[in-house]
Each structure stands twice: as C-alpha cells, then as structure tokens.
Design a protein around this motif. Sequence first.
Motif, PDB file in Angstrom:
ATOM      1  N   GLU A   1       0.835  -1.206   0.000  1.00 28.52           N
ATOM      2  CA  GLU A   1       0.000   0.000   0.000  1.00 28.52           C
ATOM      3  C   GLU A   1       0.863   1.247   0.000  1.00 28.52           C
ATOM      4  OE1 GLU A   1      -3.587  -0.061   2.631  1.00 28.52           O
ATOM      5  OE2 GLU A   1      -4.129  -0.199   0.515  1.00 28.52           O
TER       6      GLU A   1
ATOM      7  N   GLY B   1      -6.817   6.879  -9.376  1.00 32.92           N
ATOM      8  CA  GLY B   1      -6.734   5.545  -8.767  1.00 32.92           C
ATOM      9  C   GLY B   1      -6.793   4.450  -9.810  1.00 32.92           C
TER      10      GLY B   1
ATOM     11  N   GLN C   1       0.512   6.963  -6.405  1.00 30.36           N
ATOM     12  CA  GLN C   1      -0.654   7.842  -6.377  1.00 30.36           C
ATOM     13  C   GLN C   1      -0.205   9.303  -6.240  1.00 30.36           C
ATOM     14  OE1 GLN C   1      -3.604   6.300  -6.674  1.00 30.36           O
ATOM     15  NE2 GLN C   1      -4.926   8.102  -6.566  1.00 30.36           N
TER      16      GLN C   1
ATOM     17  N   GLU D   1       0.852   4.137  -2.709  1.00 32.21           N
ATOM     18  CA  GLU D   1       0.628   5.539  -2.341  1.00 32.21           C
ATOM     19  C   GLU D   1       1.702   6.444  -2.960  1.00 32.21           C
ATOM     20  OE1 GLU D   1      -0.823   8.913  -1.253  1.00 32.21           O
ATOM     21  OE2 GLU D   1      -1.921   7.025  -1.193  1.00 32.21           O
TER      22      GLU D   1
ATOM     23  N   ARG E   1      -3.519   4.434 -11.799  1.00 30.20           N
ATOM     24  CA  ARG E   1      -2.422   3.812 -11.058  1.00 30.20           C
ATOM     25  C   ARG E   1      -2.434   2.297 -11.224  1.00 30.20           C
ATOM     26  NH1 ARG E   1      -3.738   3.879  -5.473  1.00 30.20           N
ATOM     27  NH2 ARG E   1      -3.929   1.628  -5.581  1.00 30.20           N
TER      28      ARG E   1
ATOM     29  N   ASP F   1      -9.264   9.358 -13.831  1.00 29.72           N
ATOM     30  CA  ASP F   1      -9.423   8.771 -12.494  1.00 29.72           C
ATOM     31  C   ASP F   1      -8.055   8.248 -12.066  1.00 29.72           C
ATOM     32  OD1 ASP F   1      -9.723   6.875 -10.418  1.00 29.72           O
ATOM     33  OD2 ASP F   1     -11.779   6.444 -11.014  1.00 29.72           O
TER      34      ASP F   1
END
Lengths: 210, 210
Positions: free
Chosen positions: B134, B160, B141, B138, B163, B158
């Motif tokens: 995660e 997210g 992101q 991140e 990614r 978008d």
Amino acid sequence: MNEASPVLRKSAATRQRVLDAAARIFRERGYAATTLGDIAEAAGLRTASLYYHFESKEELVEEVLRIGTTLVSDAVRRAVEDLPAEADFRTRLTVAIATHLDALLRLTDYTSADIRIIGHVPPEVRAKVWPLREAYGEFWQELLRSGRANGAIRAGADLGLLRVLILGTLNYASEWYKPGLKPVGAIAAEATAMVLDGILAPSAMHRQPA
Amino acid sequence: MNEASPVLRKSAATRQRVLDAAARIFRERGYAATTLGDIAEAAGLRTASLYYHFESKEELVEEVLRIGTTLVSDAVRRAVEDLPAEADFRTRLTVAIATHLDALLRLTDYTSADIRIIGHVPPEVRAKVWPLREAYGEFWQELLRSGRANGAIRAGADLGLLRVLILGTLNYASEWYKPGLKPVGAIAAEATAMVLDGILAPSAMHRQPA
DNA sequence: GTCTATATTACGATAGAC
DNA sequence: GTCTATCGTAATATAGAC
C-alpha cells in the motif's frame, strides 16, 4: 435421440456443475491450492464421483482453461467483426478492449480463472491449451497490424511488444478488480483512453517543474 | 562482536541461501506447488533444517514477499528522488517506469516472485505484507497527483484507476518476459511511450477505414 | 452415476541425536 | 546448525458395491 436421452442429459448437467464449481474455486484459490474435494463439495457430490466425468485434476483444469480462453476470444472476435466495415482503428480497438474486459471481469469465472492460473498449472497442461491462446494473440496482432497499415499507429512502435503490454494492462485487472467498486465500463473507458492517447493532457506544455 | 561471530555469520549465510532458493522456486512453480523439500534441496540441506531458520512455510514466503516489495519500492523511490528538483512529470514517470521494470525483470527473483505469487498465498500472509504494498501504491498515487496538479495529466482522469492500470501493465510483464528476447530498456521505452502518449500516430487522421 | 472404502504417496512439521 | 527418523494429515486416484 441419443443426445437427448435422460441419462446423457443428467451426465452433461452434472459435468457442467463440476466445471462451474472448478472455475470458481480455481480462480479464488489457485490451481495447486484447490483440492478435488473442494470442487466436489461445491458441486454437491463426492470426490470419487468426479472421476466419472474427468480422468484427472489436470484434465479438469485443462477444460476450464479451454472454456475461459474460448469465451474471451469468441466474444472479442464477434464484437469486432460485427462493426461496420468502415469502422476506423480507434473504434475497433475501443470495442476490442471493452469486450475483452467485460468477458474477463463480468462474464463468468472461467475467463478470470484462465488468466489467474495459466501461469501456475503443470507445463503439460499449459502446452495443450497454448494454441488457443496463440490464436487469440494473433487476432490482436492482426488488429494492430491493420492499425499501422492505416497510419493510425505510431510508425516506430514494436507491435509484438504493444500487444503484450495492452493485454497485460487488461488481464492484470483480474488481480485487483472487485465487483461493485467501479463499473467495468468505466475501467474500459480509462484503459482505452490511456492505450490510445496516453495519460497526458492533450495540448498542455508537459515540461513544467514539479 | 556478536554480529560478526563465526556462528552468526554462518547462520546468516545459510538463511540467505534458503531465501534465494525460495524466491527462485516460488517464482517458477508458484506458492502451493513449491515444497519445502524443493527449497531445502536447492539450498543444499534437508527439509527439517529449514525450521532452524524459519518457523513455517508461511513465514518463509512472507519474508520473500517482504524483500521483493522492498527492493522494487526502494529502487523506484530512490531513482525518482535523485532527479533534479526541476524534473517535469514526463521525466519522473519515465524514470519510475524504467526503474520498476528493471527491478521486476532484471534485478532478482524476489521481485518477480512477489508479483507472481502474491495473489496465491494464504490470506493471512497477504494481510501481513499488505501495508508495504500500500505504501508503494501511495507513492505512485502521489506521483500521479503531482502530475495532475501541474496540468500534465488529462483533467478527467481517475487517478486511482490510472495507477492500477499502469502498474498492471508493468507487473504483467513478469508473466511473459523471457531474458534475452528484448532488452528491458526497450520494454520500458515502449511502455512509457504508450502510457504517456498512447499508441496512435501523433498528428495522423485517425478515422481511416480499415 | 454416485457412493463407501481404501491404496498410495507426499506434504508440513516435530523430536531428539550429534 | 544440521541431521535421521517419524508423526499426523491430506491429497490424487482406484476398486467395487449399489
């Protein structure tokens, strides 16, 4: 008459239940971690009974893989072939991507099981289903070739590399996709935009400092 | 003195051999299909001896996954942070993609084992290494966020979704890449071109009939 | 067609000698 | 630290009754 005899219909129906259960559990747990007992229980019978329908675990997974590849391949071929003959490359690729993702994420467990376990089945099984996958890859290769012939695709592009990159983008969705989070259509739209036009703003000056 | 005592050094060296063997074989055969006997043999000892170094198969695979994620994450973070502060988004993303692919395909077995088996390890193992993954997600992101803040990325995107699509494009290479066919740099160049600018020819009219 | 029962094998893990 | 020996379990697959 033979095909419709009650015995054969019952056999075919049970075989189908076994395949459906196998596709779902193979997708969830992977090939080696799935036992025939898991599949039998989900299909409502005993492990030994599976052997009436399939000779071995390998033959069962081979059938699941074959169905998975065929479902995706047939859906995408049909969708692209059903386009008007004048459809341009952008349209063809948009439809191919949307249909591939829809088959992979929404249609059935067979398609996602196929992608998720193909790299983890015994090599002999993989070798047996490989021609099907190659034929589907060749369909994409031809799609890209026609795009380059039209001048739609950047001249310097390595089409073989592009093919595996595009299919990788789509196939990896079976690793992170969870139903309900995003509509499959939204994923397809974002993937299509990225593959065709990239992620950069169209006319922006791209050299700003961070 | 303790750290350099002969016994501890021998233990650490053997532990490393076990981890190296595990990473390689997990990558080749998958998690469930790999036995501790396979790993022990490759490391030059007996199955029971593994338990001096690791408490269980799950603890062993957890360590392999942890090393794999860390190697990719550290390499990419460092490469991007080492860029001059004025480097634009295009440069940052180009370096991030090239470094991620290099770590995945060329660096060690740990990185490709990580990607190939993460979806097939027991859920408790996956949960334990999830925070590391995660944190790396991140980082990406934030990279994309900075790109949009600069106006470099298409406004409607978008982030997210972008990614996971980009990382999917790169990670799926561990399924088809074979050393020697294409240089990793060529794969990175094609992937970067597609992600940033798409596959279409820059100024062409894209509506030609097929 | 599906069952119970079982053969066979191999796995992860532990005990204890060295 | 690594070994031999072994426990307990569970897997694929087969035999044969129903």
